[in-house]
Scaffold this active site. Structure first.
Site, PDB file in Angstrom:
ATOM      1  CG  HIS A   3     -10.878  -1.929  -4.313  1.00 13.27           C
ATOM      2  ND1 HIS A   3     -11.721  -3.009  -4.337  1.00 13.27           N
ATOM      3  CD2 HIS A   3     -11.043  -1.335  -3.113  1.00 13.27           C
ATOM      4  CE1 HIS A   3     -12.389  -3.070  -3.193  1.00 13.27           C
ATOM      5  NE2 HIS A   3     -11.999  -2.067  -2.431  1.00 13.27           N
TER       6      HIS A   3
ATOM      7  CG  ASP B 133      -8.024   3.458   2.473  1.00 12.61           C
ATOM      8  OD1 ASP B 133      -7.916   2.265   2.153  1.00 12.61           O
ATOM      9  OD2 ASP B 133      -8.708   3.850   3.439  1.00 12.61           O
TER      10      ASP B 133
HETATM   11  C1  SDX Z   1      -9.275  -1.046   1.272  1.00 13.61           C
HETATM   12  O1  SDX Z   1     -11.468  -5.181  -0.195  1.00 13.61           O
HETATM   13  C2  SDX Z   1     -12.020  -4.080   0.155  1.00 13.61           C
HETATM   14  O2  SDX Z   1     -13.189  -3.846  -0.069  1.00 13.61           O
HETATM   15  C3  SDX Z   1     -11.145  -3.133   0.938  1.00 13.61           C
HETATM   16  C4  SDX Z   1     -11.706  -1.753   1.218  1.00 13.61           C
HETATM   17  C5  SDX Z   1     -12.853  -1.776   2.186  1.00 13.61           C
HETATM   18  O3  SDX Z   1     -13.675  -0.846   2.165  1.00 13.61           O
HETATM   19  O4  SDX Z   1     -12.882  -2.700   3.057  1.00 13.61           O
HETATM   20  O5  SDX Z   1     -12.130  -1.149   0.008  1.00 13.61           O
HETATM   21  C6  SDX Z   1     -10.631  -0.852   1.854  1.00 13.61           C
HETATM   22  O6  SDX Z   1      -8.523  -1.826   1.784  1.00 13.61           O
HETATM   23  C7  SDX Z   1      -8.909  -0.296   0.015  1.00 13.61           C
HETATM   24  C8  SDX Z   1      -7.493  -0.689  -0.530  1.00 13.61           C
HETATM   25  C9  SDX Z   1      -6.459   0.085   0.265  1.00 13.61           C
HETATM   26  N1  SDX Z   1      -5.104  -0.378  -0.059  1.00 13.61           N
HETATM   27  C10 SDX Z   1      -4.268   0.398  -0.792  1.00 13.61           C
HETATM   28  O7  SDX Z   1      -4.543   1.495  -1.273  1.00 13.61           O
HETATM   29  C11 SDX Z   1      -2.867  -0.206  -0.920  1.00 13.61           C
HETATM   30  C12 SDX Z   1      -2.390  -0.074  -2.363  1.00 13.61           C
HETATM   31  N2  SDX Z   1      -3.175  -0.973  -3.199  1.00 13.61           N
HETATM   32  C13 SDX Z   1      -2.715  -2.280  -3.372  1.00 13.61           C
HETATM   33  O8  SDX Z   1      -1.754  -2.834  -2.599  1.00 13.61           O
HETATM   34  C14 SDX Z   1      -3.638  -3.222  -4.138  1.00 13.61           C
HETATM   35  O9  SDX Z   1      -4.222  -2.511  -5.157  1.00 13.61           O
HETATM   36  C15 SDX Z   1      -4.714  -3.929  -3.317  1.00 13.61           C
HETATM   37  C16 SDX Z   1      -4.107  -4.648  -2.158  1.00 13.61           C
HETATM   38  C17 SDX Z   1      -5.714  -2.951  -2.843  1.00 13.61           C
HETATM   39  C18 SDX Z   1      -5.411  -4.929  -4.230  1.00 13.61           C
HETATM   40  O10 SDX Z   1      -4.436  -5.863  -4.613  1.00 13.61           O
HETATM   41  P1  SDX Z   1      -4.827  -7.149  -5.499  1.00 13.61           P
HETATM   42  O11 SDX Z   1      -6.262  -7.145  -5.848  1.00 13.61           O
HETATM   43  O12 SDX Z   1      -4.268  -8.351  -4.802  1.00 13.61           O
HETATM   44  O13 SDX Z   1      -4.092  -6.890  -6.859  1.00 13.61           O
HETATM   45  P2  SDX Z   1      -2.585  -7.234  -7.123  1.00 13.61           P
HETATM   46  O14 SDX Z   1      -1.729  -6.916  -5.924  1.00 13.61           O
HETATM   47  O15 SDX Z   1      -2.540  -8.618  -7.690  1.00 13.61           O
HETATM   48  O16 SDX Z   1      -2.237  -6.147  -8.267  1.00 13.61           O
HETATM   49  C19 SDX Z   1      -2.521  -6.393  -9.640  1.00 13.61           C
HETATM   50  C20 SDX Z   1      -1.437  -5.639 -10.407  1.00 13.61           C
HETATM   51  C21 SDX Z   1      -0.009  -6.027  -9.956  1.00 13.61           C
HETATM   52  O17 SDX Z   1       0.848  -5.768 -11.052  1.00 13.61           O
HETATM   53  P3  SDX Z   1       1.246  -7.020 -12.041  1.00 13.61           P
HETATM   54  O18 SDX Z   1       1.800  -8.130 -11.134  1.00 13.61           O
HETATM   55  O19 SDX Z   1      -0.045  -7.410 -12.729  1.00 13.61           O
HETATM   56  O20 SDX Z   1       2.292  -6.448 -12.975  1.00 13.61           O
HETATM   57  O21 SDX Z   1      -1.548  -4.230 -10.132  1.00 13.61           O
HETATM   58  C22 SDX Z   1      -0.371  -3.791  -9.455  1.00 13.61           C
HETATM   59  C23 SDX Z   1       0.314  -5.023  -8.897  1.00 13.61           C
HETATM   60  O22 SDX Z   1       1.715  -4.813  -8.746  1.00 13.61           O
HETATM   61  N3  SDX Z   1      -0.821  -2.878  -8.386  1.00 13.61           N
HETATM   62  C24 SDX Z   1      -0.216  -1.731  -8.053  1.00 13.61           C
HETATM   63  C25 SDX Z   1      -1.007  -1.163  -7.055  1.00 13.61           C
HETATM   64  N4  SDX Z   1      -2.058  -1.956  -6.805  1.00 13.61           N
HETATM   65  C26 SDX Z   1      -1.929  -3.019  -7.634  1.00 13.61           C
HETATM   66  N5  SDX Z   1       0.946  -1.150  -8.518  1.00 13.61           N
HETATM   67  C27 SDX Z   1       1.277   0.032  -7.927  1.00 13.61           C
HETATM   68  N6  SDX Z   1       0.550   0.650  -6.963  1.00 13.61           N
HETATM   69  C28 SDX Z   1      -0.589   0.083  -6.499  1.00 13.61           C
HETATM   70  N7  SDX Z   1      -1.301   0.682  -5.536  1.00 13.61           N
END
Ligand code: SDX
Length: 427
Positions: A306, A363
């Site tokens: 998140h 989710d």
């Molecule tokens: C919602 O914003 C909100 O409030 C949203 C929400 C709401 O109520 O409106 O809460 C609802 O959208 C919840 C999120 C649902 N999405 C997912 O479950 C999709 C999977 N999660 C991700 O794609 C990710 O965690 C995000 C998009 C939710 C957040 O991404 P960020 O904050 O941009 O973080 P990032 O992509 O920069 O990740 C940081 C690190 C990275 O690794 P490094 O580059 O540091 O090595 O964490 C890793 C990412 O690769 N990472 C994951 C991951 N989420 C982040 N690796 C594997 N699986 C994951 N799910």
């Protein structure tokens, strides 16, 4: 007033005010940055940028705190109902009995949808994704409610809010019934707001509708948990669309489109598809964990991570508990729930996830309950939109009442410098 923030560049010092919120959050007010320094900030994804001051929802990502208008999500999910929470988010206070009854009565008066809208719905193939249908129908509503387009007074705003609160559940139900090939149903205005939504969604043409309190209570709680979440992607879309003074309905339609993305609200559908793939793969959670950690593999562990929460999403905790209760009460033994719990356990002990503070988000478990309630997977994000409706409305209303300027970010240009035109025959 807090101390000022000082930026030093090329031997010059620039001072900027520091703004403190009611929960002691601090922000550097950079409204004069470009005029005083000639520079702008750069912050892709706005990870460090506040777009507004808001009094609606408070999150503390480190502590896993979520409050709507100061009330803890845990209390609202347990003690309030969705229409009460909608009123709270939109108008700022919990309604008393007459305020709530009036709000519901005003909604009932607007709960019809122009029959011509059915022609638009008919034009979609059954295979159309419900989020695309819902976004289109929400935008199409304008054609039948022209007085809800250019609204400026609070009175006009209230009528537009009542109309969309009344008609949106009908569109949500019709979107699902269209996909299932069922006749469109208007439910029964004498029922509660969420009970009527459920009846419109599930009433069979040749059977009496029998209310199941467990199901209605579970749906009501899920809608509360999704009702607002400060400046997330879709809410920011609603705000920036409304900042051009585009109407409420089209701003909501834009928000629905943003929510559809699998990184945002579309994740609840993607989680179920991921869990089903793991089940089909013999329950090999480690294989999917390895894929999620492999930088060469675009796969992410859907429902984990998140932008704000670097601790458990408080909503995920409540939904996980509700999943056990609802499936138990309904006598459903869904292997997907066991796979989800197994995946959570492995992830929470894995250094990759621990180092990055990746926890289950809203989710991760919600789809398991939706499935138990008989809601098709492709409708999961539509249910997220139904829950988020009052939050989007509240944020749009706050933005307009505060007279926020049109949203128009700057950029750092990295393209070609000036160059002379080359005629076609010389290219
Ligand atoms: C919602 O914003 C909100 O409030 C949203 C929400 C709401 O109520 O409106 O809460 C609802 O959208 C919840 C999120 C649902 N999405 C997912 O479950 C999709 C999977 N999660 C991700 O794609 C990710 O965690 C995000 C998009 C939710 C957040 O991404 P960020 O904050 O941009 O973080 P990032 O992509 O920069 O990740 C940081 C690190 C990275 O690794 P490094 O580059 O540091 O090595 O964490 C890793 C990412 O690769 N990472 C994951 C991951 N989420 C982040 N690796 C594997 N699986 C994951 N799910």
């Amino acid at each position: 007033m807090k101390d000022k923030a000082i930026l030093e560049y090329e031997g010059k010092k620039y001072e900027f005010p520091v703004v403190e919120g009611t929960e002691q959050e601090l922000a550097i007010d950079i409204k004069t940055l470009r005029s005083s320094t000639g520079m702008i900030t750069l912050d892709p994804g706005y990870k460090n940028t506040g777009s507004c001051e808001s009094a609606i929802t408070y999150l503390d990502g480190e502590k896993g705190i979520l409050r709507y208008r100061g009330y803890r999500i845990e209390e609202l999910a347990e003690k309030a109902d969705f229409l009460e929470v909608a009123y709270l988010l939109i108008f700022g206070e919990l309604p008393n009995k007459e305020e709530l009854n009036q709000f519901h009565e005003d909604i009932r008066q607007e709960s019809h949808v122009d029959e011509e809208m059915k022609k638009i719905l008919d034009a979609f193939p059954k295979s159309a994704h419900p989020m695309g249908v819902l976004s289109s129908l929400t935008s199409a509503l304008i054609a039948f409610n022209p007085s809800s387009v250019n609204i400026s007074s609070e009175k006009e705003m209230y009528h537009a809010i009542i109309r969309i609160m009344a008609k949106f559940p009908v569109l949500v139900a019709w979107t699902m019934r269209k996909q299932k090939g069922l006749p469109l149903d208007y439910g029964d205005d004498s029922l509660g707001y969420v009970e009527n939504l459920h009846k419109m969604m599930f009433k069979r043409p040749n059977k009496d509708y029998v209310k199941n309190k467990i199901v209605i209570d579970a749906l009501d709680q899920l809608l509360i948990l999704h009702a607002d979440h400060e400046q997330n992607c879709s809410t920011s879309t609603v705000r920036i669309t409304g900042s051009s003074h585009a109407g409420l309905f089209v701003s909501l339609s834009a928000g629905i489109s943003a929510l559809w993305g699998p990184l945002h609200g579309g994740a609840n559908q993607a989680v179920l598809e991921m869990l089903e793939a793991i089940e089909a793969d013999g329950g090999d959670t480690q294989k999917y964990m390895n894929k999620a950690k492999d930088k060469e593999d675009p796969f992410r562990l859907m429902g984990f991570g998140h932008r704000v929460y670097k601790n458990f999403d408080p909503r995920a905790k409540i939904i996980k508990k509700a999943a056990d209760e609802v499936l138990g009460d309904l006598g459903i033994d869904d292997p997907i729930l066991s796979i989800a719990k197994g995946l959570e356990k492995v992830a929470l002990e894995d250094p990759y996830f621990v180092e990055r503070k990746l926890y289950p988000n809203v989710d991760f478990y919600s789809g398991i309950i939706y499935r138990a309630l008989g809601i098709p997977t492709e409708m999961f994000t539509v249910m997220f939109a139904m829950g988020r409706l009052p939050g989007w409305i509240a944020q749009w209303r706050e933005m307009r009442l505060r007279g926020e300027p049109i949203g128009r970010p700057r950029q750092v240009y990295i393209g070609e410098n000036e160059r002379p035109f080359v005629p076609l025959k010389k290219r």
